[in-house]
Design a protein around this motif. Structure first.
Motif, PDB file in Angstrom:
ATOM      1  N   GLY A  55       0.807  -1.207   0.000  1.00 39.07           N
ATOM      2  CA  GLY A  55       0.000   0.000   0.000  1.00 39.07           C
ATOM      3  C   GLY A  55       0.845   1.264   0.000  1.00 39.07           C
ATOM      4  O   GLY A  55       1.849   1.368  -0.716  1.00 39.07           O
ATOM      5  N   ASP A  56       0.453   2.229   0.832  1.00 43.93           N
ATOM      6  CA  ASP A  56       1.177   3.502   0.914  1.00 43.93           C
ATOM      7  C   ASP A  56       2.153   3.558   2.086  1.00 43.93           C
ATOM      8  O   ASP A  56       2.576   4.649   2.485  1.00 43.93           O
ATOM      9  CB  ASP A  56       0.168   4.653   1.043  1.00 43.93           C
ATOM     10  N   ASP A  58       5.703   3.273   3.315  1.00 48.72           N
ATOM     11  CA  ASP A  58       6.969   3.387   2.590  1.00 48.72           C
ATOM     12  C   ASP A  58       7.939   2.252   2.891  1.00 48.72           C
ATOM     13  O   ASP A  58       8.628   1.749   1.993  1.00 48.72           O
ATOM     14  CB  ASP A  58       7.641   4.730   2.927  1.00 48.72           C
ATOM     15  N   VAL A  78      -2.063   5.407   7.929  1.00 48.37           N
ATOM     16  CA  VAL A  78      -2.384   5.577   6.514  1.00 48.37           C
ATOM     17  C   VAL A  78      -3.859   5.906   6.338  1.00 48.37           C
ATOM     18  O   VAL A  78      -4.244   6.722   5.487  1.00 48.37           O
ATOM     19  CB  VAL A  78      -2.000   4.296   5.729  1.00 48.37           C
ATOM     20  N   ARG A  81      -4.555   9.502   6.838  1.00 45.82           N
ATOM     21  CA  ARG A  81      -4.155  10.323   5.699  1.00 45.82           C
ATOM     22  C   ARG A  81      -5.000  10.055   4.466  1.00 45.82           C
ATOM     23  O   ARG A  81      -4.883  10.750   3.464  1.00 45.82           O
ATOM     24  CB  ARG A  81      -2.690  10.035   5.345  1.00 45.82           C
ATOM     25  N   GLY A  83      -4.877   7.255   2.684  1.00 46.21           N
ATOM     26  CA  GLY A  83      -4.074   6.529   1.711  1.00 46.21           C
ATOM     27  C   GLY A  83      -4.534   5.093   1.515  1.00 46.21           C
ATOM     28  O   GLY A  83      -5.544   4.640   2.076  1.00 46.21           O
ATOM     29  N   HIS A  84      -3.755   4.365   0.716  1.00 46.01           N
ATOM     30  CA  HIS A  84      -4.052   2.966   0.397  1.00 46.01           C
ATOM     31  C   HIS A  84      -3.481   2.071   1.492  1.00 46.01           C
ATOM     32  O   HIS A  84      -2.282   2.082   1.757  1.00 46.01           O
ATOM     33  CB  HIS A  84      -3.438   2.615  -0.966  1.00 46.01           C
TER      34      HIS A  84
END
Length: 363
Positions: A55-56, A58, A78, A81, A83-84
């Motif tokens: 996903g997102d 890092d 995540v 935010r 995100g994925h």
């Protein structure tokens, strides 16, 4: 039904063959079943997450093992935010492989070459370790068994040697590793010495205690018949304790195996210990488990063979019963008798047919 349940708990009761077989199988099935539950049922444990989609996040990568708490914390961040989210499946730590992985490693371990040319194959490591056990236990038995018999039979010998042996048996055998290397070198000799130290002193005391349990009536009867001290030792004591001595040696052989891993770490690491350590460095824990299981299988197989041989050598022993070796011998004898009986029957049938044919020709 109540009587059947009481039979299970009767002290020193004799179990029927089927019940004995069932309980023996359960001794292995229960721990194996627990291992399978922990390995294949996700909600029982499985504290790690194998990442299938980072996903997102890092720092995550595909197939990476992540702590479950860290995985959920990152996904929460995540999600805040927008995100994925990362995805993954619950798995056990790498140091607890599933049973099928260990079984595969157990099969392929003998055919897969080592990672480096100078490393031993699995069978070479096992044979080396068996040699260490053999020589260490052999030297210990050649000295410890006669000394133990003398200590048990002669009070003067017991008083002379047992106080020091009682003191020495509390000293941990691995503590002599550095001294053994300094005196015997870095190869196999110090390893054999550790097996010897770990077994010998216990062996003397166990054999001496077994000798003291000899029925005094046997000694009195022999003395009444005029037996001399040497005759008492060789004609009465040794034959009188031989069955218990054989059982003691089986137990002590298992004791010697428990010192193997420590012994093989001394000097130049070798044998199955070196193989296990190398696989742990490569994080091949399925091979680590396979190697440990192989040690147990070798020890158990050796003990079963020795027990069956003991039943053949000492059929009068109180605990003697038909083991698999005895059953195999009986099956072979029955097969030979059936073959002989069939041959005799064929010969008799042939003779009868010849007689009938001759009678028909004469008529």
């Amino acid at each position: 039904m109540a009587a059947g349940r009481r039979d299970w708990l009767r002290p020193f009761g004799e179990l029927p063959p089927r019940r004995r077989l069932t309980l023996g199988a359960l001794a292995f099935i229960l721990p194996l079943g627990l291992w399978c539950l922990v390995s294949y049922v996700p909600f029982l444990w499985h504290p790690m997450i194998r990442v299938t989609d980072p996903g997102d996040v890092d720092w995550m990568t595909r197939d990476q093992l992540v702590e479950g708490d860290a995985f959920r914390t990152e996904n929460q961040a995540v999600a805040v935010r927008g995100g994925h989210l990362a995805r993954g499946v619950a798995v056990n730590p790498v140091f607890l492989p599933a049973p099928h992985e260990v079984l595969r490693a157990l099969v392929t371990g003998f055919t897969t070459p080592p990672a480096r040319p100078d490393e031993p194959w699995l069978h070479e490591a096992l044979l080396h370790s068996i040699g260490i056990i053999f020589w260490g236990f052999l030297v210990s038995s050649l000295i410890g068994v006669p000394l133990g018999i003398l200590c048990g039979a002669l009070p003067s010998m017991a008083r002379l040697t047992e106080p020091f042996i009682e003191f020495f048996r509390y000293l941990p055998a691995p503590a002599f590793g550095a001294l053994a290397v300094a005196v015997l070198g870095i190869n196999d000799a110090p390893k054999i010495a550790i097996i010897f130290i770990g077994t010998f002193f216990q062996q003397v005391l166990i054999v001496a205690n077994t000798t003291r349990r000899l029925d005094p009536a046997l000694l009195e009867a022999a003395q009444t018949l005029g037996a001399k001290p040497r005759q008492l030792l060789w004609r009465v004591v040794v034959p009188g304790i031989i069955t218990d001595l054989y059982s003691d040696q089986r137990v002590l052989l298992g004791w010697a195996w428990t010192y193997l891993i420590v012994a093989e770490l001394i000097g130049v690491s070798s044998g199955i210990t070196f193989f296990i350590n190398q696989q742990a460095k490569y994080r091949a824990y399925d091979r680590v488990f396979a190697s440990i299981i192989l040690i147990g299988l070798i020890g158990l197989t050796t003990d079963v063979i020795l027990a069956s041989i003991g039943r053949q050598l000492f059929p009068w022993a109180r605990t003697a019963r038909a083991g698999w070796f005895s059953q195999a011998v009986q099956m072979f004898k029955r097969r030979e008798r059936r073959i002989a009986a069939a041959a005799v029957s064929t010969e008799v049938t042939g003779e009868a047919a010849s007689t009938v044919s001759a009678g028909e020709v004469a008529s």
